[in-house]
Design an enzyme around this catalytic site. Structure first.
Site, PDB file in Angstrom:
ATOM      1  N   THR A  18       0.744  -1.209   0.074  1.00 57.06           N
ATOM      2  CA  THR A  18      -0.042  -0.083  -0.024  1.00 57.06           C
ATOM      3  C   THR A  18       0.929   1.172  -0.001  1.00 57.06           C
ATOM      4  O   THR A  18       0.677   1.926   1.060  1.00 57.06           O
ATOM      5  CB  THR A  18      -0.956  -0.142   1.146  1.00 57.06           C
ATOM      6  N   ASN A  20       1.943   5.093  -1.084  1.00 55.56           N
ATOM      7  CA  ASN A  20       1.400   6.173  -1.494  1.00 55.56           C
ATOM      8  C   ASN A  20       1.946   6.593  -3.053  1.00 55.56           C
ATOM      9  O   ASN A  20       2.852   5.885  -3.268  1.00 55.56           O
ATOM     10  CB  ASN A  20       1.332   7.335  -0.436  1.00 55.56           C
ATOM     11  N   GLU A  23       5.727   7.312  -2.701  1.00 55.41           N
ATOM     12  CA  GLU A  23       6.587   6.097  -2.278  1.00 55.41           C
ATOM     13  C   GLU A  23       6.501   4.832  -3.682  1.00 55.41           C
ATOM     14  O   GLU A  23       7.606   4.219  -3.735  1.00 55.41           O
ATOM     15  CB  GLU A  23       5.942   5.343  -1.079  1.00 55.41           C
ATOM     16  N   THR A  56      -2.019   4.714  -3.088  1.00 53.65           N
ATOM     17  CA  THR A  56      -2.841   5.683  -2.273  1.00 53.65           C
ATOM     18  C   THR A  56      -2.596   7.055  -2.448  1.00 53.65           C
ATOM     19  O   THR A  56      -1.332   7.478  -3.060  1.00 53.65           O
ATOM     20  CB  THR A  56      -2.993   5.409  -1.024  1.00 53.65           C
ATOM     21  N   SER A  57      -3.438   8.032  -2.546  1.00 54.61           N
ATOM     22  CA  SER A  57      -2.996   9.358  -2.791  1.00 54.61           C
ATOM     23  C   SER A  57      -2.292   9.799  -3.741  1.00 54.61           C
ATOM     24  O   SER A  57      -1.131  10.567  -3.404  1.00 54.61           O
ATOM     25  CB  SER A  57      -2.737   9.875  -1.153  1.00 54.61           C
ATOM     26  N   THR A  96      -3.092   9.112   7.783  1.00 58.81           N
ATOM     27  CA  THR A  96      -4.056   8.757   6.835  1.00 58.81           C
ATOM     28  C   THR A  96      -3.267   7.192   6.242  1.00 58.81           C
ATOM     29  O   THR A  96      -4.271   6.415   5.826  1.00 58.81           O
ATOM     30  CB  THR A  96      -4.204   9.682   5.675  1.00 58.81           C
ATOM     31  N   GLY A  97      -2.148   7.146   6.123  1.00 61.84           N
ATOM     32  CA  GLY A  97      -1.524   5.900   5.474  1.00 61.84           C
ATOM     33  C   GLY A  97      -1.737   4.697   6.289  1.00 61.84           C
ATOM     34  O   GLY A  97      -2.080   3.645   5.549  1.00 61.84           O
ATOM     35  N   ASP A  98      -1.609   4.913   7.592  1.00 58.77           N
ATOM     36  CA  ASP A  98      -1.813   3.745   8.444  1.00 58.77           C
ATOM     37  C   ASP A  98      -3.426   3.491   8.527  1.00 58.77           C
ATOM     38  O   ASP A  98      -3.755   2.182   8.334  1.00 58.77           O
ATOM     39  CB  ASP A  98      -1.509   4.142   9.846  1.00 58.77           C
TER      40      ASP A  98
END
Length: 150
Positions: A18, A20, A23, A56-57, A96-98
């Site tokens: 997962t 972002n 990353e 994500t994001s 938010t990542g967690d």
């Protein structure tokens, strides 16, 4: 270097990844400036081992009012991908990542079939947006997870 260890030793052990957008760029060595490039990055990450990748994001140029989430599931040689566009909130949040990873794993447990990943992505996005809206209304930057429970 920590990035090389993560990319070359940790990622191949993962079933679900997962990152972002930033990353994912670091892990693949590619820029992500379009949805097509995000899809290609998911494929590159699948090649390293994980069967499920959710980037994500992803902030795309010219799309200042939205963030892209992209989920990808590979079974054998075939991949399926789902995109979700979320309204971009004009605030930085902590956690938010967690939260996204936790929601993803929880929904994947409830909806485990590969073809359900699109629905998983929608539920994660909706839950995340609800928590962030509550956090923003409270005037905080650290997510109001407990306060957001219904």
């Amino acid at each position: 270097e920590l990035l090389a260890i993560y990319r070359d030793q940790v990622v191949p052990l993962a079933a679900v990844l997962t990152p972002n957008g930033y990353e994912a760029e670091l892990l693949t060595g590619r820029s992500i400036l379009s949805e097509a490039e995000a899809r290609s990055a998911c494929e590159a990450l699948h090649e390293r081992g994980p069967h499920t990748v959710v980037i994500t994001s992803i902030a795309l140029p010219g799309r200042d009012d939205e963030l892209l989430m992209l989920a990808s599931r590979r079974d054998g040689a075939a991949s399926r991908q789902w995109a979700l566009r979320l309204p971009r909130l004009r605030q930085d949040f902590t956690g938010t990542g967690d939260l996204t990873a936790a929601l993803l794993l929880a929904w994947m447990q409830r909806l485990p079939r590969a073809e359900q990943l699109g629905e998983v992505l929608e539920r994660v996005g909706a839950s995340l947006q609800a928590v962030l809206a509550h956090t923003q209304a409270a005037g905080r930057s650290e997510i109001c997870l407990i306060q957001s429970q219904a």
